[in-house]
Design a protein around this motif. Sequence first.
Motif, PDB file in Angstrom:
ATOM      1  N   TRP A   1       0.661  -1.166  -0.087  1.00 35.19           N
ATOM      2  CA  TRP A   1      -0.082  -0.086  -0.009  1.00 35.19           C
ATOM      3  C   TRP A   1       0.788   1.204  -0.001  1.00 35.19           C
ATOM      4  CZ3 TRP A   1      -0.454   4.055   3.565  1.00 35.19           C
ATOM      5  CH2 TRP A   1      -1.327   4.785   3.291  1.00 35.19           C
ATOM      6  N   GLN A   2       2.008   1.184   0.780  1.00 35.90           N
ATOM      7  CA  GLN A   2       2.798   2.413   0.812  1.00 35.90           C
ATOM      8  C   GLN A   2       3.601   2.592  -0.270  1.00 35.90           C
ATOM      9  OE1 GLN A   2       6.059   3.102   1.490  1.00 35.90           O
ATOM     10  NE2 GLN A   2       5.895   5.089   2.587  1.00 35.90           N
ATOM     11  N   SER A   3       4.089   1.647  -0.911  1.00 33.39           N
ATOM     12  CA  SER A   3       5.013   1.807  -2.215  1.00 33.39           C
ATOM     13  C   SER A   3       4.375   1.729  -3.477  1.00 33.39           C
ATOM     14  CB  SER A   3       6.079   0.902  -1.960  1.00 33.39           C
ATOM     15  OG  SER A   3       5.825  -0.342  -2.004  1.00 33.39           O
ATOM     16  N   SER A   4       3.112   1.251  -3.641  1.00 31.80           N
ATOM     17  CA  SER A   4       2.751   0.839  -5.055  1.00 31.80           C
ATOM     18  C   SER A   4       2.694   2.294  -5.623  1.00 31.80           C
ATOM     19  CB  SER A   4       1.179   0.425  -4.820  1.00 31.80           C
ATOM     20  OG  SER A   4       1.271  -0.823  -4.364  1.00 31.80           O
ATOM     21  N   GLY A   5       2.365   3.477  -5.140  1.00 36.32           N
ATOM     22  CA  GLY A   5       2.254   4.737  -6.008  1.00 36.32           C
ATOM     23  C   GLY A   5       3.581   5.162  -6.457  1.00 36.32           C
ATOM     24  N   PHE A   6       4.602   4.809  -5.755  1.00 30.22           N
ATOM     25  CA  PHE A   6       5.925   5.202  -6.071  1.00 30.22           C
ATOM     26  C   PHE A   6       6.189   4.307  -7.530  1.00 30.22           C
ATOM     27  CE2 PHE A   6      10.752   4.043  -6.245  1.00 30.22           C
ATOM     28  CZ  PHE A   6      11.148   5.344  -6.457  1.00 30.22           C
ATOM     29  N   TYR A   7       6.088   3.002  -7.414  1.00 28.89           N
ATOM     30  CA  TYR A   7       6.505   2.208  -8.705  1.00 28.89           C
ATOM     31  C   TYR A   7       5.450   2.783  -9.774  1.00 28.89           C
ATOM     32  CZ  TYR A   7       9.140  -0.644  -5.682  1.00 28.89           C
ATOM     33  OH  TYR A   7      10.078  -0.656  -4.644  1.00 28.89           O
ATOM     34  N   MET A   8       4.214   3.332  -9.542  1.00 29.20           N
ATOM     35  CA  MET A   8       3.089   3.555 -10.429  1.00 29.20           C
ATOM     36  C   MET A   8       3.693   4.645 -11.314  1.00 29.20           C
ATOM     37  SD  MET A   8      -0.412   5.666  -9.937  1.00 29.20           S
ATOM     38  CE  MET A   8       0.941   7.039  -9.586  1.00 29.20           C
ATOM     39  N   ALA A   9       4.336   5.718 -10.567  1.00 25.03           N
ATOM     40  CA  ALA A   9       4.947   6.886 -11.102  1.00 25.03           C
ATOM     41  C   ALA A   9       6.163   6.489 -12.098  1.00 25.03           C
ATOM     42  CB  ALA A   9       5.499   8.105  -9.830  1.00 25.03           C
ATOM     43  N   LEU A  10       7.057   5.551 -11.804  1.00 22.56           N
ATOM     44  CA  LEU A  10       8.041   5.127 -12.413  1.00 22.56           C
ATOM     45  C   LEU A  10       7.440   4.504 -13.856  1.00 22.56           C
ATOM     46  CD1 LEU A  10      10.598   3.558  -9.988  1.00 22.56           C
ATOM     47  CD2 LEU A  10      10.693   5.658 -11.161  1.00 22.56           C
ATOM     48  N   MET A  11       6.327   3.473 -13.836  1.00 16.25           N
ATOM     49  CA  MET A  11       6.076   2.848 -14.849  1.00 16.25           C
ATOM     50  C   MET A  11       5.177   3.796 -15.495  1.00 16.25           C
ATOM     51  SD  MET A  11       6.620  -0.341 -14.706  1.00 16.25           S
ATOM     52  CE  MET A  11       7.140  -1.570 -13.260  1.00 16.25           C
ATOM     53  N   LEU A  12       4.556   4.908 -15.090  1.00 22.27           N
ATOM     54  CA  LEU A  12       3.870   5.834 -15.920  1.00 22.27           C
ATOM     55  C   LEU A  12       4.836   6.576 -16.654  1.00 22.27           C
ATOM     56  CD1 LEU A  12       0.920   6.998 -16.252  1.00 22.27           C
ATOM     57  CD2 LEU A  12       1.557   8.650 -14.402  1.00 22.27           C
ATOM     58  N   ALA A  13       6.048   6.867 -16.235  1.00 20.43           N
ATOM     59  CA  ALA A  13       7.085   7.734 -16.905  1.00 20.43           C
ATOM     60  C   ALA A  13       7.584   6.808 -18.004  1.00 20.43           C
ATOM     61  CB  ALA A  13       8.143   7.852 -16.337  1.00 20.43           C
ATOM     62  N   GLY A  14       7.593   5.609 -17.700  1.00 23.68           N
ATOM     63  CA  GLY A  14       7.907   4.418 -18.910  1.00 23.68           C
ATOM     64  C   GLY A  14       6.974   4.301 -20.151  1.00 23.68           C
ATOM     65  N   LEU A  15       5.713   4.455 -19.399  1.00 22.51           N
ATOM     66  CA  LEU A  15       4.653   4.222 -20.748  1.00 22.51           C
ATOM     67  C   LEU A  15       4.711   5.409 -21.697  1.00 22.51           C
ATOM     68  CD1 LEU A  15       1.780   2.429 -18.627  1.00 22.51           C
ATOM     69  CD2 LEU A  15       2.918   1.694 -20.508  1.00 22.51           C
ATOM     70  N   LYS A  16       4.777   6.690 -21.075  1.00 17.59           N
ATOM     71  CA  LYS A  16       4.692   7.856 -21.723  1.00 17.59           C
ATOM     72  C   LYS A  16       5.912   8.042 -22.617  1.00 17.59           C
ATOM     73  CE  LYS A  16       2.305  10.891 -18.274  1.00 17.59           C
ATOM     74  NZ  LYS A  16       0.984  10.954 -19.360  1.00 17.59           N
ATOM     75  N   GLY A  17       6.946   7.301 -22.458  1.00 25.75           N
ATOM     76  CA  GLY A  17       8.127   7.150 -23.392  1.00 25.75           C
ATOM     77  C   GLY A  17       7.918   6.300 -24.858  1.00 25.75           C
ATOM     78  N   ILE A  18       6.732   5.747 -24.575  1.00 25.20           N
ATOM     79  CA  ILE A  18       6.642   4.682 -25.701  1.00 25.20           C
ATOM     80  C   ILE A  18       5.630   5.464 -26.665  1.00 25.20           C
ATOM     81  CG2 ILE A  18       5.094   2.776 -26.563  1.00 25.20           C
ATOM     82  CD1 ILE A  18       5.592   1.583 -23.712  1.00 25.20           C
ATOM     83  N   SER A  19       6.026   5.559 -27.966  1.00 21.62           N
ATOM     84  CA  SER A  19       5.641   6.121 -29.185  1.00 21.62           C
ATOM     85  C   SER A  19       4.111   5.852 -29.314  1.00 21.62           C
ATOM     86  CB  SER A  19       6.228   5.949 -30.443  1.00 21.62           C
ATOM     87  OG  SER A  19       5.729   6.489 -31.360  1.00 21.62           O
ATOM     88  N   ASP A  20       3.149   6.708 -29.626  1.00 25.71           N
ATOM     89  CA  ASP A  20       1.577   6.627 -29.943  1.00 25.71           C
ATOM     90  C   ASP A  20       1.485   5.770 -31.165  1.00 25.71           C
ATOM     91  OD1 ASP A  20       0.979   8.024 -27.796  1.00 25.71           O
ATOM     92  OD2 ASP A  20       0.675   9.989 -29.048  1.00 25.71           O
ATOM     93  N   GLU A  21       2.608   5.668 -32.034  1.00 25.17           N
ATOM     94  CA  GLU A  21       2.708   5.061 -33.410  1.00 25.17           C
ATOM     95  C   GLU A  21       2.451   3.697 -33.159  1.00 25.17           C
ATOM     96  OE1 GLU A  21       6.009   5.908 -35.655  1.00 25.17           O
ATOM     97  OE2 GLU A  21       5.267   7.766 -35.774  1.00 25.17           O
TER      98      GLU A  21
END
Length: 299
Positions: A166-186
């Motif tokens: 519960w305490q750390s999931s948000g942190f890993y979510m932020a890292l994963m979100l940054a990785g997903l945003k680096g993937i091209s829309d194509e």
Amino acid sequence: MNIRWSRIVPQLALSPAVFLTLVAFVGSIIWTIYMSFTRSRRLPDYEIHWDRPFVQYERLLGDKAWSISLDNLIVLAFGSMIAILVGFVLAALIEREKRGEDFFRTVFLYPLAVSLIVTGVAWRWVFNPQLGIENFLHELGLTWIDFNWLADGETAMYAIILASVWQSSGFYMALMLAGLKGISDEIWQAARLDGVPLWRVYVEVIIPMMKFTFLTCAILLSLGVIKAYDIVVAMTNGGPGQSTWVPAYFTINAMTNKGNLGYASAAATMMLVITLMVFLPLVLITAWQQRRAKKGADT
């Protein structure tokens, strides 16, 4: 002359920090390793008995509490991996649904702003049979449900894992979100045109492309698990009995309660070895993957 000073001044500015790091960090590690070969009690004894220099390690490997600590470390490590999975799922949901992204990102990151001590105390209330979930369910008539996990040595570690996730999931979510945003829309558009199911896009394309993000999360998770102490103290203080002892708790207990500096130093040195055994392979794999990706891009 100006060029030379422009190179020297930053090095001079960093020299105090480098010196403090060498003294406080590296020096402390060397001192602790040395102490582990002595028979120091409450005060340091710098004499090494060369007839049995590994006496503290012999005691440590034969200590049942240390074995329990290592077993709990493994359980905590595998259980805490759920936080990475939950973080990825949350990031994928937020990335797919753009509306309310800032709101949900703030909500899921909020637990990270709470210290592990506060998290542990809050979850101890949650598991309290008179105040928490069990009391709430009993008031609804579900009296057969037992949610007093902290009172049972078989389930106490799982309660700690749940609070840690519960305490750390948000942190890993932020890292994963940054990785997903680096993937091209194509990539998403091509998958949509080909009619590829969304789960296959994630499994066969997105997750392999985010391997560096997953490795980063694994490195951070391993470091956090090995030094876990605050949340154990706040929730169970190592109990019931020794059922929730972890290496960090064992080490501090050996120093504070038993007053055995040499024994605590041996445990701390073993923690360093465990850290290197977990941390270095992950770093080497990350470096190898990056070098491989760079060569592929150059060709």
